[in-house]
Each structure stands twice: as structure tokens, then as C-alpha cells.
Motif scaffolding. Structure first.
Motif, mmCIF file in Angstrom:
data_model
loop_
_atom_site.group_PDB
_atom_site.id
_atom_site.type_symbol
_atom_site.label_atom_id
_atom_site.label_comp_id
_atom_site.label_asym_id
_atom_site.label_seq_id
_atom_site.Cartn_x
_atom_site.Cartn_y
_atom_site.Cartn_z
ATOM 1 N N MET A 1 0.994 -1.365 0.005
ATOM 2 C CA MET A 1 0.003 -0.160 -0.079
ATOM 3 C C MET A 1 1.024 1.279 0.135
ATOM 4 O O MET A 1 0.627 2.271 -0.689
ATOM 5 N N ASN A 77 -4.660 -9.949 -3.264
ATOM 6 C CA ASN A 77 -5.177 -9.718 -1.932
ATOM 7 C C ASN A 77 -4.188 -8.676 -1.240
ATOM 8 O O ASN A 77 -3.138 -8.813 -1.669
ATOM 9 N N TYR A 80 -1.088 -8.160 4.682
ATOM 10 C CA TYR A 80 0.248 -7.912 4.865
ATOM 11 C C TYR A 80 0.919 -9.048 5.762
ATOM 12 O O TYR A 80 2.272 -9.115 5.731
ATOM 13 N N GLU A 81 0.246 -9.571 6.680
ATOM 14 C CA GLU A 81 0.704 -10.475 7.393
ATOM 15 C C GLU A 81 1.418 -11.806 6.694
ATOM 16 O O GLU A 81 2.237 -12.545 7.184
ATOM 17 N N HIS A 133 -16.084 -3.356 -3.112
ATOM 18 C CA HIS A 133 -15.151 -3.189 -2.066
ATOM 19 C C HIS A 133 -14.194 -2.230 -2.791
ATOM 20 O O HIS A 133 -13.697 -2.577 -4.153
ATOM 21 N N ILE A 141 -13.363 -4.287 -6.600
ATOM 22 C CA ILE A 141 -14.045 -5.634 -6.714
ATOM 23 C C ILE A 141 -15.583 -5.741 -6.440
ATOM 24 O O ILE A 141 -15.832 -4.734 -5.312
ATOM 25 N N ARG A 225 -13.893 -11.936 9.426
ATOM 26 C CA ARG A 225 -13.533 -10.601 9.295
ATOM 27 C C ARG A 225 -14.582 -9.637 9.308
ATOM 28 O O ARG A 225 -15.565 -10.019 9.480
ATOM 29 N N GLY A 233 -10.838 -0.277 1.695
ATOM 30 C CA GLY A 233 -10.806 -1.549 2.156
ATOM 31 C C GLY A 233 -9.929 -1.972 3.325
ATOM 32 O O GLY A 233 -10.201 -3.038 4.274
ATOM 33 N N LYS A 238 -9.160 -8.086 8.917
ATOM 34 C CA LYS A 238 -9.219 -9.761 8.530
ATOM 35 C C LYS A 238 -8.811 -10.440 9.788
ATOM 36 O O LYS A 238 -8.235 -10.044 10.547
#
Ligand SMILES: Nc1nc2c(c(=O)[nH]1)N[C@H]1C(S)=C(S)[C@@H](COP(=O)(O)O)O[C@H]1N2
Ligand SMILES: [Mo]
Length: 317
Positions: A1, A77, A80-81, A133, A141, A225, A233, A238
Motif C-alpha cells: 500500500m 489480496n 500484509y501478515e 469493495h 471488486i 473478518r 478496504g 481480517k
């Protein structure tokens, strides 16, 4: 991002190249949601294969716009985890263990409580909500989520008069998420988000347990989530483990990473640009072009504009 290696394309330049590459991979292999027996029997808890969710009622909140294909939504998707590029979560989250799972609902509530996933699945009738979204990066999307209004859960725990905001926390498990470190991901962990209580109680705010008729794939935030369709978003945290009712505005991950760029409110607004790009248009995946007009509150103004009456939306971005 943001915070990427120098030389990377800016978010406004994003092309859905990875979507096409991954679609090919997707078609060539078994659907990502299916796991091997060994993966299902991992020692600490289980990675859970997708299972059908039913019955699921249709919702009047659903858009009639064309639904984005599941191959795109599960292979492009932000999570970031599991890595910062769009194709990484689909690969790196496959063995994520989502059972057993509990969500602690606590803070300024009369009845704090831990919910098992099973309890969450049965707490209210499941609905299909086809929502737009819109990511702050400029892509969008249309997804048939499954869940129910977050208010159903909040009402059960009975917020007290002190409760003014709701803080959300995502799971953070370095053993399963070796990339979930500030130095590799560029954001802090655990991922935290927040809403004003009246926003959280709005019927459009969805506690989401599935998509496309099935339980959520890990890369989309399994097993549970948030989905807040009128906001960018990143507000939709999540893999939730904690929901805390609090009296003052909670810290939020992207705001802490770059407050100028990511506000607490982050309502979708085509008139308020991100400091580094315009928000007037979006790239509706899998289209190549960023030519789809972005709507005020992502098209949910009729329902949610009243939450912000009298507020300067440039100041409270
Ligand atoms: N825990 C967590 N939640 C997260 C994110 C994340 O990196 N970590 N990314 C956010 C962003 S920027 C977006 S656009 C959406 C993406 O959801 P999707 O991958 O299911 O489309 O998840 C949001 N929730
Ligand atoms: Mo996003």
C-alpha cells in the motif's frame, strides 16, 4: 500500500498483471481452498478446507453489479501478515490454522464474552451481501460476502454508556506469519482497526464468515473478518481475534503508518484525493483500466451519509 522498495510501481500504476498470471495458475491447479490431508492434520489446530455455508438468505443490501470472479478475489489480496505483494497471501496463507478459533469481545460492555467460531456461525442467520469493495490504492471488486450485521454481535454483549468506539484486532502469529514484522511489511502488528460505535452498529457493517457460498479462504481473512463497504478496504480487518468497545478513538494500523495518507474515517470519497493519487476513478478488476468512476461512500451514501452530517469530510478523511 505504501512503503515499498524503491523502483516499485506506485499504487496508481497498478495493473492487474498478477491477476492474469495467477488466474492461469489457478486454472492449472486445484482450487486453492482445497488442502491435503496432511495440512488438515497439522499439530497445533487445523487449516480448514473451504466448506459450503447454508442456508444463506439474500439481502436487500446487495448490489446488482456484476460479481468479480472468485479467481481474482482470492488471488489479488492485501493481507500484509502473509506478504505485501498481491499474489503472496494466496500462496503463504494456505496452511493458516483457523480452528480452534475464538474472538474475544470485551471492554465497555455489560457481558464480555469469548465466542468460538461455531458460536459466531450460529449467532444470527447468515446472509449473502454482494458489496462493492474499494481499496484505497485504486482497485475495486464486487464480492458476494456471507455474514450478518456486526450489530447482532455487539447487541449480545450490551455496550455500556461509556462505549463510543469499537476497536478490532487481527490475529498475529509469527510462527504462521513469518512476514508479519514491521521491517518486512512496513506496518505495525497486530493489525488494528476501529470504527465509531454508530458506524459499527450500522446494518451495512458486516461480520463476515464467507464468500461465494463458502467459508472464507485464508487469504481473504478466514475464519472471520470485518467488511465495511463504504470505507476504503483497509478498514475491513481480517482474521479477527478481538473486538473491544472503548471510550476514545482507537489507534489504527495504516493511520499509525502514515497519518497524512490514511485517516481514521477513510470513507470512500472521490472528491478527497490521497496525497499521492486521485481517488476519482478506480480500476474495477479484472479490467486493465482505471476508468470506473468512484462513488461517494462507495455508492452507499443513501444509507450512511447521515452518520457524517455536519462533518467536514476533508478534515475527517
Ligand atoms: N489483518 C489485515 N486485514 C486487512 C489487511 C491486512 O493487510 N491485514 N488489508 C486490508 C486491505 S488494504 C484491503 S483492500 C482488504 C483486502 O481484502 P481482500 O484481500 O479480501 O480483497 O483487506 C484489509 N484487511
Ligand atoms: Mo486496501
Amino acid at each position: 500500500m505504501l512503503i515499498r522498495k524503491p523502483g516499485d510501481l506506485g499504487p496508481e500504476d497498478i495493473t492487474p498483471r498478477t491477476v492474469y498470471l495467477n488466474r492461469r495458475k489457478f486454472l492449472a491447479s486445484a482450487p486453492a481452498a482445497f488442502l491435503t490431508a496432511r495440512e488438515l492434520l497439522s499439530p497445533r489446530g487445523r487449516a480448514v478446507a473451504a466448506s459450503k455455508l447454508s442456508p444463506v438468505a439474500k439481502s436487500p443490501f446487495s448490489t446488482t453489479e456484476p460479481i468479480t470472479g472468485p479467481d481474482v478475489v482470492t488471488h489479488y489480496n492485501n493481507f500484509y501478515e502473509f506478504g505485501t505483494s498481491k499474489d503472496e497471501p494466496a500462496r503463504n496463507a494456505q496452511n493458516f490454522r483457523t480452528s480452534p478459533w475464538t474472538v474475544s469481545v470485551e471492554g465497555d460492555v455489560a457481558k464480555p464474552r469469548k465466542f468460538s467460531l461455531d458460536e459466531i456461525l450460529k449467532l444470527a442467520p447468515l446472509e449473502e451481501r454482494i458489496y462493492r469493495h474499494r481499496c484505497v490504492e485504486g482497485w475495486s471488486i464486487v464480492v458476494p460476502w456471507i455474514g450478518y450485521s456486526l450489530s447482532a454481535l455487539l447487541n449480545l454483549v450490551q455496550p455500556t454508556a461509556k462505549a463510543k468506539y469499537v476497536a478490532f484486532e487481527s490475529d498475529w502469529d509469527l510462527r504462521q506469519m513469518p512476514l508479519a514484522r514491521p521491517d518486512t511489511a512496513g506496518i505495525g502488528f497486530p493489525y488494528v482497526e476501529g470504527l465509531r460505535l454508530d458506524e459499527a452498529m450500522h446494518p451495512l457493517a458486516l461480520l463476515c464468515v464467507g464468500m461465494y457460498g463458502e467459508t472464507l479462504p485464508p487469504q481473504d481473512g478466514a475464519p472471520v473478518r470485518l467488511v465495511v463497504p463504504w470505507k476504503y478496504g483497509f478498514k475491513s480487518a481480517k482474521s479477527l481475534v478481538k473486538i473491544k468497545l472503548v471510550s476514545s478513538q482507537p489507534p489504527t494500523t495504516w493511520n499509525m503508518a502514515s497519518a497524512r495518507e490514511y485517516g481514521f474515517y477513510s470513507n470512500v470519497n472521490p472528491e478527497v484525493d490521497h496525497p499521492r493519487w486521485s481517488q476519482a476513478k478506480e480500476q474495477r478488476l479484472p479490467s486493465f483500466f482505471k476508468n470506473h468512476p468512484t462513488q461517494m461512500f462507495n455508492g452507499y451514501a443513501n444509507q450512511v451519509a447521515g452518520l457524517y452530517s455536519g462533518m467536514d469530510l476533508r478534515k475527517y478523511y
